[in-house]
Enzyme design. Sequence first.
Site, PDB file in Angstrom:
ATOM      1  N   GLY A  19       4.978   3.421  -4.041  1.00 53.22           N
ATOM      2  CA  GLY A  19       4.142   2.284  -3.365  1.00 53.22           C
ATOM      3  C   GLY A  19       3.290   1.841  -4.595  1.00 53.22           C
ATOM      4  O   GLY A  19       3.125   2.388  -5.245  1.00 53.22           O
ATOM      5  N   VAL A  26       1.419   4.743  -6.316  1.00 55.93           N
ATOM      6  CA  VAL A  26       2.272   5.916  -5.642  1.00 55.93           C
ATOM      7  C   VAL A  26       3.208   6.051  -6.190  1.00 55.93           C
ATOM      8  O   VAL A  26       4.344   5.226  -6.168  1.00 55.93           O
ATOM      9  CB  VAL A  26       1.956   6.165  -4.337  1.00 55.93           C
ATOM     10  N   ASP A 135     -11.223   4.036   6.754  1.00 51.95           N
ATOM     11  CA  ASP A 135     -10.664   2.694   6.613  1.00 51.95           C
ATOM     12  C   ASP A 135      -8.853   2.880   7.596  1.00 51.95           C
ATOM     13  O   ASP A 135      -8.350   3.126   6.667  1.00 51.95           O
ATOM     14  CB  ASP A 135      -9.756   3.127   4.704  1.00 51.95           C
TER      15      ASP A 135
END
Length: 686
Positions: A19, A26, A135
């Site tokens: 990711g 990631v 978030d």
Amino acid sequence: MITEGMNIADRYEIIEKIGAGGMSDVYKAMDNLLGRNVAIKVLKNEYSEDVNFLTKFRTEAQSAASLENPNIVSIYDVGNENKMHYIVMEYVEGITLKTYIEKKERIGYKEAISIAIQTCNGIRAAHNKNIIHRDIKPQNIIISTEGKVKVTDFGIARAATSNTINSDVMGSVHYTSPEQARNGYVDAKSDIYSLGIVMYEMVTGRVPFNGDSAVAVALQHLQEEIIRPSAFTPDLPISLEKIILKCTQKSPDRRYASVDELIADLKKALINPDEDFVVLESVPLREATRVITEQEVEQIQQGARKHEELRNDPPYKERDEHRKAVPVEEEDDEDDEAPLMNPKMEKAVTIMGIVAAIFMLVVVVLILGTVLDWFHFGKSGKDEDKQTEEETNKVEMIDVRGKTFEEAQKLLNEQNLGIQLEGTESSEEYEEGQIIRQSVEPGEMVDKNTTVKVVICAGKKGFALPDVKGKDEAEATGTLQADPNNLVVSVSYKYDATVKAGQVISTTPEAGATVHAGDTITVYVSRGSEETEVPNVEGKTENEAKSALRAAGFNVSVSKKHDDSVAEGKVISQSVKDKAAPGSTIKIVVSLGAETTYYSYSAVINEADDVEKGGANYHVQSASIKITAGGATVYSTQTSSFPKQISVNGLTESSGTLKIVWTYVNDEDDGDSYTEVETSSITFKK
């Protein structure tokens, strides 16, 4: 660059990239120490160069690491290696809620409530430890292959954001709360708002506000009312719709007071979905006419043009169509059959209608005038009340200089003020990480919810550390301590055979590194060679001697020679017998045994002229020549030709015996012969 098979911290082996986000990439990796898969989030370079961000990032990540909940992605480790900063976290096999929504288009209300309750469980665990996510969005919610919901990135958003909305946060602005959009004070209710938007997207397949810029979307969060989700999902139960609407109220006070209250209603909605039990507070007049702050006005002006363009977007069209679709009650037909009104009464009603219309117009003008500050009347009782009210909405700015960002944030939040990091600067007056400047001066009166911008000290002005290697201790110390360096010197001594005693070997930090006045520099000064005992290896075999010397830390050099007194293969002597510096070379001499001397002998043998028997009628027929030395024959030949040259080499004896057997024959009488032996001692030459 991170590649497959690379090892981080000699522990985590990179398997693959899984990711990427705005601030990090990631990777899936294997924790070779514990034998498990982990996810490693590696900060991008633009974040790794910001010292203040990294400090805040580590603090928030370590705080989030304390969270232990089955609905939270666990953080295992935080570290850095070669300027690469990373977080090691639990690896969850599954997909993000964003991807799940995109695949299903919309999620059934029962499944949506289940996902929301699990998400709330994770958020509640964080709120109980005073950690606000900031978030919450589908991209940060993972659905595992077993169907378990896990929330990730707790605390990281707080480090990553400066509480501003810009073009690179489009992924998050769709879920941001109004107070975040205007840089106001953020608490747990901000997460509840964001979760409400997530639930809206789950049941409708779309976000309530959209646009072609982050500012445009943020303005909608501030100004526009949400279209009821039932407009897109007609069969949505009333309980879930009202839960979503309560979560997404503009005013934090009108939302759920806590995640616990939200969970209670979600569970009730799961059991009785069609029961209308959720209470929505009406919007009070004062809230409807709230004065917009200067900062909000600036944002609205910047996004006004974008905002107008959004009127043609599908959500707005759908909203207008929805509003048009609401039926308007027609007048009762019985009114047509009613008797005519008395003319005087009709006139009175008409006058009353006009008065009412004028009254309503005056009210509207007064409201707009209050908002836009059109009126400047003398101080009346109402003006004084208004002034008093405005004064209660102001706070006196405190001095946060010298405080860390976290300390200042806590103090400002207590005053209902927000904080935003504007940048970093070097300073000789403040320590690294302390606030050196604030946008609002101490003592100044400011509106509540104002965001104060601060500048943080990035450290004292740095310079490259001078190279003092090879200099004498006194010279090196003077160079570092003299103006303008003003460094603190700590001297450490150690042995080094390659650097002369009293000279500098190295420094910590290394030469060329960025340092600041007042920093402590460690200078390593050579003591020369450190001498240790040298083992006595005389009389030992060559291999025994080598092993002993090498074990003591020395190098070995071998030479060989003959020695009558030392057996072959054993050490005759060594170059050092007492002490020497580790790493130095010890020379040894190995015996080849007694040295062998080689001799040679050469001579010319002439024909014998002395005939003892037979007289002159006899002559030499042949001669047998033999040389012996040390009891062995070293030369033997027979000849009838004279003179005869004989030569012998490689003799190991220094002397020997020469034996010649002469054979004589009678010239007149064939067959008559005799022999004569001649023996003599001879000496060989070296």
